[in-house]
Design a protein around this motif. Structure first.
Motif, PDB file in Angstrom:
ATOM      1  N   ILE A 170     -16.658 -14.121   1.375  1.00 41.41           N
ATOM      2  CA  ILE A 170     -15.451 -14.260   0.891  1.00 41.41           C
ATOM      3  C   ILE A 170     -14.837 -12.932   0.866  1.00 41.41           C
ATOM      4  O   ILE A 170     -15.091 -12.022   0.288  1.00 41.41           O
ATOM      5  CB  ILE A 170     -15.297 -14.966  -0.493  1.00 41.41           C
ATOM      6  N   VAL A 171     -13.480 -12.838   1.439  1.00 41.21           N
ATOM      7  CA  VAL A 171     -12.505 -11.368   1.141  1.00 41.21           C
ATOM      8  C   VAL A 171     -11.389 -11.786   0.591  1.00 41.21           C
ATOM      9  O   VAL A 171     -10.809 -13.142   0.597  1.00 41.21           O
ATOM     10  CB  VAL A 171     -12.460 -10.951   2.423  1.00 41.21           C
ATOM     11  N   SER A 172     -11.159 -10.839  -0.447  1.00 43.70           N
ATOM     12  CA  SER A 172     -10.013 -11.302  -1.425  1.00 43.70           C
ATOM     13  C   SER A 172      -8.781 -11.297  -0.822  1.00 43.70           C
ATOM     14  O   SER A 172      -7.436 -11.563  -1.401  1.00 43.70           O
ATOM     15  CB  SER A 172      -9.929 -10.323  -2.599  1.00 43.70           C
ATOM     16  N   GLY A 173      -8.446 -10.843   0.262  1.00 44.69           N
ATOM     17  CA  GLY A 173      -6.999 -10.837   0.965  1.00 44.69           C
ATOM     18  C   GLY A 173      -6.885 -10.036   2.284  1.00 44.69           C
ATOM     19  O   GLY A 173      -7.901  -9.821   2.724  1.00 44.69           O
ATOM     20  N   TYR A 174      -5.715  -9.886   2.732  1.00 45.12           N
ATOM     21  CA  TYR A 174      -5.273  -9.219   3.821  1.00 45.12           C
ATOM     22  C   TYR A 174      -5.901  -7.792   4.281  1.00 45.12           C
ATOM     23  O   TYR A 174      -6.097  -6.932   3.195  1.00 45.12           O
ATOM     24  CB  TYR A 174      -3.917  -9.134   4.128  1.00 45.12           C
ATOM     25  N   LEU A 175      -6.567  -7.517   5.223  1.00 47.10           N
ATOM     26  CA  LEU A 175      -7.241  -6.556   5.604  1.00 47.10           C
ATOM     27  C   LEU A 175      -6.166  -5.169   6.331  1.00 47.10           C
ATOM     28  O   LEU A 175      -5.403  -5.713   7.201  1.00 47.10           O
ATOM     29  CB  LEU A 175      -8.207  -6.812   6.335  1.00 47.10           C
ATOM     30  N   GLY A 176      -6.494  -4.112   6.092  1.00 44.01           N
ATOM     31  CA  GLY A 176      -5.932  -3.072   6.904  1.00 44.01           C
ATOM     32  C   GLY A 176      -4.518  -2.596   6.223  1.00 44.01           C
ATOM     33  O   GLY A 176      -3.982  -1.622   6.773  1.00 44.01           O
ATOM     34  N   ASP A 177      -3.962  -3.337   5.391  1.00 43.12           N
ATOM     35  CA  ASP A 177      -2.753  -2.820   4.808  1.00 43.12           C
ATOM     36  C   ASP A 177      -2.722  -1.431   4.436  1.00 43.12           C
ATOM     37  O   ASP A 177      -1.666  -0.721   4.671  1.00 43.12           O
ATOM     38  CB  ASP A 177      -2.103  -3.750   3.642  1.00 43.12           C
ATOM     39  N   HIS A 178      -3.744  -0.961   3.421  1.00 36.45           N
ATOM     40  CA  HIS A 178      -3.664   0.498   3.013  1.00 36.45           C
ATOM     41  C   HIS A 178      -3.757   1.577   4.177  1.00 36.45           C
ATOM     42  O   HIS A 178      -2.804   2.580   4.231  1.00 36.45           O
ATOM     43  CB  HIS A 178      -4.998   0.601   2.155  1.00 36.45           C
ATOM     44  N   ALA A 179      -4.264   1.421   5.282  1.00 35.61           N
ATOM     45  CA  ALA A 179      -4.616   2.254   6.428  1.00 35.61           C
ATOM     46  C   ALA A 179      -3.273   2.327   7.094  1.00 35.61           C
ATOM     47  O   ALA A 179      -2.746   3.386   7.416  1.00 35.61           O
ATOM     48  CB  ALA A 179      -5.577   2.049   7.206  1.00 35.61           C
ATOM     49  N   ILE A 180      -2.813   1.159   7.500  1.00 36.18           N
ATOM     50  CA  ILE A 180      -1.409   1.148   7.994  1.00 36.18           C
ATOM     51  C   ILE A 180      -0.179   1.773   7.251  1.00 36.18           C
ATOM     52  O   ILE A 180       0.525   2.381   7.938  1.00 36.18           O
ATOM     53  CB  ILE A 180      -1.297  -0.254   8.506  1.00 36.18           C
ATOM     54  N   ALA A 181      -0.321   1.748   5.897  1.00 33.66           N
ATOM     55  CA  ALA A 181       0.770   2.129   5.172  1.00 33.66           C
ATOM     56  C   ALA A 181       0.758   3.743   5.081  1.00 33.66           C
ATOM     57  O   ALA A 181       1.761   4.330   5.289  1.00 33.66           O
ATOM     58  CB  ALA A 181       0.625   1.590   3.810  1.00 33.66           C
ATOM     59  N   VAL A 182      -0.606   4.140   4.835  1.00 35.87           N
ATOM     60  CA  VAL A 182      -0.546   5.676   4.813  1.00 35.87           C
ATOM     61  C   VAL A 182      -0.366   5.910   6.369  1.00 35.87           C
ATOM     62  O   VAL A 182       0.498   7.224   6.520  1.00 35.87           O
ATOM     63  CB  VAL A 182      -1.984   6.039   4.534  1.00 35.87           C
ATOM     64  N   MET A 183      -0.756   5.480   7.393  1.00 39.49           N
ATOM     65  CA  MET A 183      -0.486   5.925   8.714  1.00 39.49           C
ATOM     66  C   MET A 183       1.050   6.024   9.083  1.00 39.49           C
ATOM     67  O   MET A 183       1.609   7.100   9.676  1.00 39.49           O
ATOM     68  CB  MET A 183      -1.117   5.160   9.598  1.00 39.49           C
ATOM     69  N   SER A 184       1.796   5.091   8.544  1.00 35.93           N
ATOM     70  CA  SER A 184       3.150   4.909   8.771  1.00 35.93           C
ATOM     71  C   SER A 184       3.862   5.862   8.365  1.00 35.93           C
ATOM     72  O   SER A 184       4.751   6.684   8.634  1.00 35.93           O
ATOM     73  CB  SER A 184       3.503   3.550   8.487  1.00 35.93           C
ATOM     74  N   GLU A 185       3.605   6.380   7.002  1.00 34.14           N
ATOM     75  CA  GLU A 185       4.205   7.534   6.354  1.00 34.14           C
ATOM     76  C   GLU A 185       3.887   8.768   6.999  1.00 34.14           C
ATOM     77  O   GLU A 185       4.488   9.614   6.935  1.00 34.14           O
ATOM     78  CB  GLU A 185       3.777   7.314   4.819  1.00 34.14           C
ATOM     79  N   ARG A 186       2.586   8.706   7.332  1.00 35.97           N
ATOM     80  CA  ARG A 186       2.214  10.297   7.857  1.00 35.97           C
ATOM     81  C   ARG A 186       2.725  10.410   9.257  1.00 35.97           C
ATOM     82  O   ARG A 186       3.182  11.663   9.435  1.00 35.97           O
ATOM     83  CB  ARG A 186       0.576  10.151   8.305  1.00 35.97           C
ATOM     84  N   HIS A 187       3.099   9.397   9.933  1.00 36.04           N
ATOM     85  CA  HIS A 187       3.916   9.715  11.207  1.00 36.04           C
ATOM     86  C   HIS A 187       5.325   9.241  11.206  1.00 36.04           C
ATOM     87  O   HIS A 187       5.701   9.282  12.148  1.00 36.04           O
ATOM     88  CB  HIS A 187       3.005   8.823  12.170  1.00 36.04           C
TER      89      HIS A 187
END
Length: 338
Positions: A170-187
């Motif tokens: 079981i996974v508790s929710g959506y995957l990858g949100d953190h990485a994409i949020a950081v990447m969007s701010e970085r670029h």
């Protein structure tokens, strides 16, 4: 001909294959002891009959502020969550700061205030620490180390040896949100407002889960290296196979679109507020009901099963019915993500 000198690469910090090789071949061999050999999210031991968990982590995320969080919030939540994954109730944290000459005092105050708020939210206290300042250019603004200690819940028995065929994942929710949020701010990318870091303390959720469902065999937060790398670690440690259902994986359409555009694989993206739970199928509905009561896990779902075939391997059952093997992350998708 001279042998080329081996050097540290960014990929050694990915949480994937290079990280594991580095840790195994250098750190574990040098510091070898039974507590370290478990290679869990923290060390577990007893002092005077009290079962404790102890962990530490360092944070170098770039940029320091991103949608949904900042390096300070991340430093507190990451260590709190590592203790929770050990089946422990976190109590006390330390905080070590390495500051670059020239860092604005106002920015440091903002980061420290974020840490205070995150600690209050998690119900922990920051009780000791250290501060060093280095010359301009020696670090990138600020790096933070946090260590934490907690008491293992009496009913908790979190270990890979209890992961058995027939259990569900079981996974508790959506995957990858953190990485994409950081990447969007970085670029400097403009993404939909709902894509923010999932950075959050999970100890309240985990304590409730372990109190009501002590049958839970394994917990892990899929941070660096993402879900696929985390599950490969567990499959290898437990000597089992894991089969995921592609149609069940919770990935926001917006995150999937960014991944497709930039060539990322969502299953290898870092998360900072998610937990993977292994439990017998008969308890899965109870686990989900508890998760649905918490905002941090309101989109939880069953994503796969544990198999007695292909021990140590993770496979993805695709929507067209095929099987695709998922290995550990072999390089570095997004450096300095936490």
């Amino acid at each position: 001909m001279h042998n080329q000198e081996e050097l540290i690469l960014l990929g050694h910090g990915s949480g994937g294959r290079l990280s594991h090789d580095l840790i195994k071949n250098i750190m574990v061999s040098a510091f070898a002891n039974p507590l370290l050999a478990e290679l869990h999210d923290g060390a577990r031991f007893s002092i005077g009959g009290t079962k404790l968990a102890f962990t530490t982590d360092s944070y170098v995320v770039k940029p320091r502020f991103f949608p949904g969080g900042d390096i300070g919030k991340l430093a507190v939540c990451g260590t709190v969550n590592d203790l929770a994954m050990c089946g422990a109730r976190p109590f006390y944290l330390s905080a070590g700061f390495i500051l670059e000459e020239g860092l604005p005092i106002a920015e440091l105050k903002k980061i420290v205030e974020s840490m205070r708020a995150a600690a209050q939210d998690a119900g922990v206290a920051i009780v000791t620490g250290d501060t060093k300042v280095v010359e301009r250019g020696a670090v990138d603004g600020i790096y933070i180390n946090t260590a934490g200690i907690g008491a293992i819940l009496p009913q908790a028995d979190i270990t890979a040896s209890r992961v058995k065929p027939g259990q569900v994942v079981i996974v508790s929710g959506y995957l990858g949100d953190h990485a994409i949020a950081v990447m969007s701010e970085r670029h400097g990318l403009t993404l939909p407002a709902q894509i923010i870091s999932d950075c959050a303390p999970l100890n309240g959720l985990i304590q409730e889960l372990l109190t009501e469902v002590p049958a839970i065999s394994m917990l892990r937060d899929p941070t660096r290296g993402g879900l696929a790398t985390t599950l490969n670690e567990i499959a290898a440690d437990a000597g089992v196979g894991i089969v995921l259902e592609e149609s069940s994986l919770p990935v926001r359409p917006e995150v999937a679109a960014v991944c497709e555009l930039l060539g990322f694989e969502p299953l290898y993206l870092a998360n900072e507020g998610k937990v993977v739970v292994f439990v017998e199928r008969e308890y899965s509905e109870k686990v989900l009901k508890i998760m649905y009561r918490h905002q941090v896990s309101s989109t939880a779902r069953i994503i796969g099963t544990v198999s007695d075939k292909a021990a140590g391997m993770v496979a993805l059952k695709t929507t067209v019915g095929g099987l695709r093997l998922l290995d550990m992350l072999s390089g570095e998708q997004l450096p300095r993500i936490c």
